[in-house]
Design an enzyme around this catalytic site. Structure first.
Site, PDB file in Angstrom:
ATOM      1  N   ARG A 224      14.591  -3.782 -10.401  1.00  0.00           N
ATOM      2  CA  ARG A 224      14.687  -2.451 -11.000  1.00  0.00           C
ATOM      3  C   ARG A 224      15.999  -2.299 -11.760  1.00  0.00           C
ATOM      4  O   ARG A 224      16.057  -1.682 -12.827  1.00  0.00           O
ATOM      5  CB  ARG A 224      14.584  -1.384  -9.916  1.00  0.00           C
ATOM      6  CG  ARG A 224      13.237  -1.356  -9.214  1.00  0.00           C
ATOM      7  CD  ARG A 224      13.233  -0.362  -8.066  1.00  0.00           C
ATOM      8  NE  ARG A 224      12.042  -0.517  -7.258  1.00  0.00           N
ATOM      9  CZ  ARG A 224      12.000  -0.670  -5.944  1.00  0.00           C
ATOM     10  NH1 ARG A 224      13.123  -0.667  -5.259  1.00  0.00           N
ATOM     11  NH2 ARG A 224      10.861  -0.814  -5.310  1.00  0.00           N
ATOM     12  N   PHE A 240       1.546   1.627 -12.776  1.00  0.00           N
ATOM     13  CA  PHE A 240       1.486   1.466 -11.314  1.00  0.00           C
ATOM     14  C   PHE A 240       2.811   1.917 -10.697  1.00  0.00           C
ATOM     15  O   PHE A 240       3.415   1.225  -9.884  1.00  0.00           O
ATOM     16  CB  PHE A 240       1.196   0.012 -10.922  1.00  0.00           C
ATOM     17  CG  PHE A 240       0.037  -0.614 -11.647  1.00  0.00           C
ATOM     18  CD1 PHE A 240      -1.268  -0.407 -11.217  1.00  0.00           C
ATOM     19  CD2 PHE A 240       0.243  -1.413 -12.768  1.00  0.00           C
ATOM     20  CE1 PHE A 240      -2.346  -0.988 -11.896  1.00  0.00           C
ATOM     21  CE2 PHE A 240      -0.816  -2.004 -13.446  1.00  0.00           C
ATOM     22  CZ  PHE A 240      -2.114  -1.795 -13.004  1.00  0.00           C
ATOM     23  N   ASP A 262       0.294   6.359 -12.379  1.00  0.00           N
ATOM     24  CA  ASP A 262      -0.302   5.777 -11.169  1.00  0.00           C
ATOM     25  C   ASP A 262      -1.664   6.426 -10.949  1.00  0.00           C
ATOM     26  O   ASP A 262      -1.873   7.594 -11.307  1.00  0.00           O
ATOM     27  CB  ASP A 262       0.589   6.007  -9.947  1.00  0.00           C
ATOM     28  CG  ASP A 262       0.259   5.052  -8.808  1.00  0.00           C
ATOM     29  OD1 ASP A 262       0.982   4.047  -8.663  1.00  0.00           O
ATOM     30  OD2 ASP A 262      -0.712   5.303  -8.072  1.00  0.00           O
ATOM     31  N   ASN A 290      -5.895   5.669 -14.340  1.00  0.00           N
ATOM     32  CA  ASN A 290      -6.186   4.272 -14.061  1.00  0.00           C
ATOM     33  C   ASN A 290      -5.615   3.440 -15.206  1.00  0.00           C
ATOM     34  O   ASN A 290      -6.025   3.591 -16.359  1.00  0.00           O
ATOM     35  CB  ASN A 290      -7.699   4.060 -13.946  1.00  0.00           C
ATOM     36  CG  ASN A 290      -8.066   2.653 -13.508  1.00  0.00           C
ATOM     37  OD1 ASN A 290      -7.333   1.701 -13.747  1.00  0.00           O
ATOM     38  ND2 ASN A 290      -9.207   2.532 -12.855  1.00  0.00           N
ATOM     39  N   ASP A 312       3.871  -3.305 -12.737  1.00  0.00           N
ATOM     40  CA  ASP A 312       4.175  -3.621 -11.333  1.00  0.00           C
ATOM     41  C   ASP A 312       2.957  -3.276 -10.470  1.00  0.00           C
ATOM     42  O   ASP A 312       2.984  -2.328  -9.683  1.00  0.00           O
ATOM     43  CB  ASP A 312       5.409  -2.834 -10.878  1.00  0.00           C
ATOM     44  CG  ASP A 312       5.766  -3.112  -9.413  1.00  0.00           C
ATOM     45  OD1 ASP A 312       5.430  -4.196  -8.920  1.00  0.00           O
ATOM     46  OD2 ASP A 312       6.374  -2.219  -8.773  1.00  0.00           O
ATOM     47  N   CYS A 352       2.904  -9.540  -6.833  1.00  0.00           N
ATOM     48  CA  CYS A 352       3.489  -9.522  -5.487  1.00  0.00           C
ATOM     49  C   CYS A 352       2.592 -10.233  -4.477  1.00  0.00           C
ATOM     50  O   CYS A 352       2.771 -10.063  -3.264  1.00  0.00           O
ATOM     51  CB  CYS A 352       3.745  -8.083  -5.039  1.00  0.00           C
ATOM     52  SG  CYS A 352       2.243  -7.070  -4.939  1.00  0.00           S
TER      53      CYS A 352
END
Length: 408
Positions: A224, A240, A262, A290, A312, A352
């Site tokens: 970040r 996101f 989000d 979305n 992300d 992730c």
């Protein structure tokens, strides 16, 4: 083994032996040749077919991971002093690698810290835990009070320990889902289940009862910061956004305008609250949408409304079976973002999921860039913050891929 041991034996295959000698701490069900009678979560000595001692670990009679190794030192005694040493070692490591960034950090990262199946996140004076192995579950009454002791001896008060065990994976260990405060002697559980933390100079309200995982994603802390350094004067789209962390860092870094998106209305509202908490709401807007729908809509509208896009997403795959589907999802959003950006725009993108290998993620980025007819100028390739340490012999600990590009 040359000397008698008090623990039941687990005899494993040659394949299992090689894996343990290479440093991986798990014995799978298929690698077990013989297991002496033992209690679920109890300790067993793992030995080769020839009887060579390989280590001692927890048995899980319900999981495909049948034994999680704790130690390969035959002299270790798994008493209170053992767990205290492990906690102290983990804490001293964080003090070294995180410096002053200890207000919020991951204190215990499972196998990487020698606590199989245990996660502990520190949010100021609240510890939030997630216990995913039967062996750690039945040792909480030893380990949790020691967590508090070690921190308080170092001048870090602990106001409560909150368990976030509301995850389906516990069922694979024969454990029930639950959440709530762990009872600590002499402490009354806090009445509220939220707290405030500060990271990179940005303040956040953390809902550790209902937020994702333990309430806040600590692993992207320095990623970040890398985004903030590039954001000055930019029009930023944070996809996101969850609770707004990348968006807030971009705004604090001097972005001209930030749009945080989000799919969750609840997450967007919390992100909005965090913007107000930092006095940044004038630079930001928030949308519940979305991303898979939004990016094509923006592209169809024409123009280049943003010159910095951050991707992300949550883990698109949580098993090897769905990696190909995840690849398509990652490619879709990255392709759309690359086409939406002007030449010279900036892209931050990540995965992730440890099931998405880095080489496959890179292959996806190359394919997306080719289809978008752009070139990627790499600025940085990053991973998770060092309070989520990577063990080279345990690939599962190396999960976060993060790239910063200029799109040319």
């Amino acid at each position: 083994m040359k000397q008698p041991r008090s623990y039941p034996l687990c005899v494993i295959t040659e394949k299992g032996r090689r894996a343990l000698l290479q440093g991986h701490p798990w014995v799978y069900e298929a690698e077990v040749q013989r297991l002496d009678p033992c209690e679920n979560g109890g300790l067993v000595d793992v030995v080769s077919e020839k009887g060579r001692y390989l280590g001692t670990g927890f048995v899980s009679q319900s999981s495909k991971i049948r034994v999680r190794l704790l130690s390969s030192n035959a002299n270790d005694r798994f008493d209170q002093a053992f767990w205290r040493r492990r906690i102290r070692y983990a804490w001293e490591y964080r003090k070294t690698v995180m410096g002053q960034d200890l207000d919020s950090c991951r204190l215990i990262f499972g196998e990487a810290d020698g606590f199989p199946g245990l996660t502990v996140d520190k949010f100021r004076d609240i510890l939030v835990t997630q216990t995913l192995s039967y062996g750690m579950e039945i040792r909480k009454d030893v380990v949790f009070p020691l967590l508090r002791q070690v921190l308080e001896e170092d001048g870090c008060p602990v106001r409560g320990i909150y368990e976030r065990n509301d995850v389906a994976i516990r069922q694979l260990e024969g454990l029930e889902e639950n959440k709530g405060f762990y009872p600590l002697p002499g402490l009354e559980a806090p009445r509220q289940t939220w707290t405030e933390i500060e990271e990179n100079g940005v303040r956040y309200r953390v809902d550790y009862e209902n937020g994702q995982k333990t309430g806040f994603f600590l692993d992207q802390k320095y990623n970040r910061l890398a985004v903030a350094k590039l954001a000055r004067g930019k029009r930023v789209l944070d996809c996101f956004t969850h609770t707004g962390s990348f968006a807030l860092n971009a705004a604090r870094g001097g972005a001209q305008h930030v749009c945080a998106v989000d799919i969750s209305e609840q997450a967007v509202e919390l992100a909005r609250q965090n913007a107000r908490l930092n006095g940044l709401e004038g630079q930001m807007e928030f949308r519940a949408a979305n991303v898979f729908d939004l990016l094509p809509q923006l592209e169809q509208a024409g123009g280049h409304p943003y010159d910095f896009i951050i991707l992300d997403p949550p883990a698109f795959t949580k098993s090897r079976r769905t990696v190909d589907s995840a690849y398509r999802g990652y490619k879709e959003i990255n392709l759309r973002a690359m086409k939406l950006l002007p030449r010279g725009g900036y892209l931050a993108t990540c995965s992730c999921s440890h099931f998405m290998p880095e080489e496959k993620f890179i292959k996806m980025l190359r394919a997306a860039a080719q289809d978008a007819q752009v070139e990627l100028k790499q600025i940085e390739a990053r991973q998770q913050a060092p309070d989520h340490p990577i063990l080279w012999n345990v690939p599962e600990t190396n999960y976060l891929k993060f790239y910063l590009f200029q799109v040319v």
